[in-house]
Design a protein around this motif. Structure first.
Motif, PDB file in Angstrom:
ATOM      1  N   UNK A 177      43.367  25.072  36.083  1.00 28.92           N
ATOM      2  CA  UNK A 177      43.664  25.367  37.489  1.00 28.92           C
ATOM      3  C   UNK A 177      44.829  26.348  37.582  1.00 28.92           C
ATOM      4  N   UNK A 178      45.841  26.137  36.781  1.00 36.23           N
ATOM      5  CA  UNK A 178      47.013  27.021  36.803  1.00 36.23           C
ATOM      6  C   UNK A 178      46.633  28.428  36.351  1.00 36.23           C
ATOM      7  N   UNK A 179      45.816  28.519  35.308  1.00 33.08           N
ATOM      8  CA  UNK A 179      45.379  29.815  34.812  1.00 33.08           C
ATOM      9  C   UNK A 179      44.581  30.575  35.879  1.00 33.08           C
ATOM     10  N   UNK A 180      43.710  29.874  36.589  1.00 32.48           N
ATOM     11  CA  UNK A 180      42.907  30.505  37.634  1.00 32.48           C
ATOM     12  C   UNK A 180      43.782  30.984  38.785  1.00 32.48           C
ATOM     13  N   UNK A 181      44.817  30.217  39.125  1.00 31.97           N
ATOM     14  CA  UNK A 181      45.720  30.620  40.196  1.00 31.97           C
ATOM     15  C   UNK A 181      46.473  31.897  39.840  1.00 31.97           C
TER      16      UNK A 181
END
Length: 637
Positions: free
Chosen positions: A445-449
């Motif tokens: 999720x952090x990478x996608x953000x």
């Protein structure tokens, strides 16, 4: 009348057919003055004309031609030739003609930046021609301001490109590529219009490049013809049918020349004459296009394409970076190699990606009371985004609900906003499935953000179905630096979903908007928002994965998959290198280029086209691991 025009006398449309002609639909049948054909401000914005006060036109020179236009205002034809420099398109020659066809300006211009490609085939400009030139763009801008009277109307064919290259703003223009209207946003070429309407041959193949004075004069005379004759007379020329007939005749002649004489004689003896259906390349020929094909294997043997074979993907990329800007239609094929098209390997990759994405889109909520209201639960969780499926889990001591969303943002928003909340009379816990593959979900999720595609983009949910895109534009107009609103639609019903994406010019403005929108009520609808996780094309792709009966997948998240076998690791490296090539080619394309990417796959009959919501470059995506292809179309195609 030209030879092209005279043939139209055999197929003059009936008066009833004229009503369907795009020219009649746009202008009506009656004659009008020239002011009726100048582009409105909205039309200029839509067609990428430089506009006074626009953020993208800082430093542009205004012609200061602010006097009120009348039907007797003077017309001036303008055309430029450009070369490709480190800055982009820069002017190398400018021509201006008056209403009598007299050339007032026809001068070479020295570009400010280093020239990367003189585009001699089209511009007629060579390095040798520009060596002694001292004139700069600022000199041309000054001269044009002095020449043009305050009520001047500029005429040109796709004049927006000329004004952008000149870095000048002029308020009153007639664009002949839009004046001679066609269906579906297509445009006639200046060369065709000059011959069909004026009976003049321009841009002859025998000449080296185009003559801007000749093109400017042709555009001016076309506008004068349209104004003097009126829309009805122009529609009677039946230009669309004329273009199709003439181009198909040319294609047939070329095929006849390419076919061996013995085959032609035998065919005539054995087969009755009939009209064959034109293939895709024939249709491109009809529009005057000759595609550029780059690849490691022969893709066309008809002679209708410019083909170049290469030995490696790196060589293909290098040629593409050089040749694609010069071609109106390009097909670039990268290949993994036949040794990697193993069906068992494809199936494994498909299943892993599909399973991972399904888990990320799924949440479990509960426990609820035995007699809880399922409708209330669906309504509350539906405010986070579109729900694909909702089922009650009865194997547990108390009931739980399994919800699968259609977008990643909705599932994440549900976890963040409803975990620990009171829903349907119960204080519930909201979580994703507990599997080995989901242990690092927070990292994903952090990478996608942080993905560059999601920079400055936020997701907004809780919209009512009654809200239109216009309503939302109005509601969100007060948000600072809002650039684009993307309202996804259901691919089956065509109705918009209860969520949207907002793109801001600055990342900080997006963060500020999140603070404002959370809890904001729009026409009785309470909104929820968060940072975007997936760009629009992935949103549609996920929809296709969720709604497909077969097993589909993609390489969106392949770098985060579980440890693969040696052969799979090798394949991942190959795909990553291909991804790098495609990304480099994609980033080299000019703005407003239609770009279609065919990702490799097994089932070639299943694919869709959708636009990236914030880049004006549509993609076509297919299943995984067949040879990669990238197809590009410039804006005017």
């Amino acid at each position: 009348m030209s030879g092209l025009t005279s043939t139209s006398s055999q197929c003059i449309p009936k008066s009833s057919d004229l009503q369907c002609d795009p020219i009649i639909r746009k202008y009506g049948e009656k004659k009008r003055g020239l002011t009726s054909y100048t582009l409105t401000l909205e039309e200029q914005k839509k067609n990428d004309y430089p506009i006074k006060g626009s953020p993208g036109c800082k430093g542009y020179i205004y012609t200061e031609c602010d006097q009120q236009r009348t039907d007797s205002s003077p017309l001036f034809g303008l055309d430029c030739e450009m070369c490709l420099t480190a800055k982009g398109n820069e002017v190398t020659r400018v021509s201006l003609v008056d209403a009598e066809g007299q050339c007032l300006l026809n001068e070479l211009v020295k570009p400010e930046s280093t020239v990367l490609n003189y585009r001699t085939r089209f511009s007629g400009i060579t390095k040798k021609m520009l060596l002694p030139v001292k004139t700069r763009l600022s000199d041309i801008q000054t001269r044009l301001k002095k020449i043009l009277p305050h009520d001047a109307v500029l005429v040109g064919h796709s004049l927006n490109a000329d004004l952008q290259a000149l870095e000048m703003i002029h308020p009153s223009v007639i664009d002949t590529s839009l004046l001679f209207a066609r269906n579906e946003g297509r445009r006639f070429k200046l060369k065709f219009l000059a011959k069909a309407v004026l009976g003049k041959e321009i841009q002859c193949e025998q000449k080296l490049g185009h003559d801007p004075a000749e093109d400017a004069r042709a555009a001016l005379e076309l506008a004068q013809f349209f104004i003097e004759q009126g829309p009805a007379k122009v529609a009677e020329l039946n230009l669309e049918m004329l273009l199709t007939t003439e181009k198909l005749a040319e294609v047939s002649q070329k095929k006849a020349v390419l076919q061996p004489q013995g085959c032609r004689v035998q065919k005539q003896l054995n087969e009755p004459p009939h009209l064959s259906k034109p293939c895709f390349l024939d249709c491109l020929q009809v529009t005057g296009q000759k595609p550029l094909l780059l690849g490691r294997q022969e893709m066309d043997s008809s002679g209708l394409c410019q083909s170049n074979l290469s030995t490696s993907n790196k060589q293909i990329l290098q040629r593409a970076l050089e040749d694609v800007p010069l071609s109106t239609f390009s097909i670039i094929q990268f290949s993994l190699g036949p040794e990697y098209i193993a069906s068992h390997l494809l199936a494994g990759l498909y299943e892993k990606v599909r399973s991972k994405l399904t888990d990320m889109l799924t949440i479990y909520a509960g426990p609820f009371e035995e007699s809880f209201c399922l409708k209330s639960v669906k309504k509350e969780f539906g405010r986070c985004g579109p729900i694909q499926s909702l089922t009650v889990v009865t194997e547990t001591y108390q009931p739980y609900v399994c919800i699968q969303y259609e977008v990643l943002e909705a599932a994440q928003l549900a976890v963040e906003s409803l975990n620990g909340a009171e829903v349907a009379g119960s204080c519930i816990k909201v979580q994703r499935p507990i599997t080995a593959a989901m242990l690092d979900c927070d990292v994903w999720i952090k990478e996608l953000e942080l993905d560059v595609e999601n920079e400055g983009v936020i997701y907004v949910a809780g919209l009512k179905e009654s809200l239109t895109e216009t309503d939302l534009q109005e509601e969100f107009s007060q948000l600072k630096d809002l650039e684009t609103l993307f309202l996804p639609k259901d691919l089956q019903s065509g109705k918009h979903r209860n969520c949207c994406f907002l793109k801001f010019q600055k990342s900080q403005s997006a963060l500020d908007a999140l603070e404002v929108i959370n809890g904001w009520t729009v026409k009785g609808s309470k909104l929820r928002s968060r940072n975007a996780l997936a760009s629009g094309h992935l949103w549609r792709w996920l929809w296709q994965v969720n709604h497909s009966n077969g097993k589909q997948g993609g390489n969106i998240l392949h770098e985060k998959m579980e440890q693969l076998s040696d052969s799979e690791q090798d394949l991942r490296k190959k795909v990553k290198k291909l991804d790098h090539h495609i990304k480099k080619l994609y980033r080299s394309l000019q703005n407003n280029t239609l770009c279609i990417v065919l990702f490799p796959g097994v089932n070639r009959s299943r694919f869709q086209i959708w636009p990236h919501p914030f880049k004006k470059r549509p993609y076509r995506k297919q299943n995984l691991l067949q040879p990669f292809s990238s197809i590009t179309f410039p804006q005017h195609f």
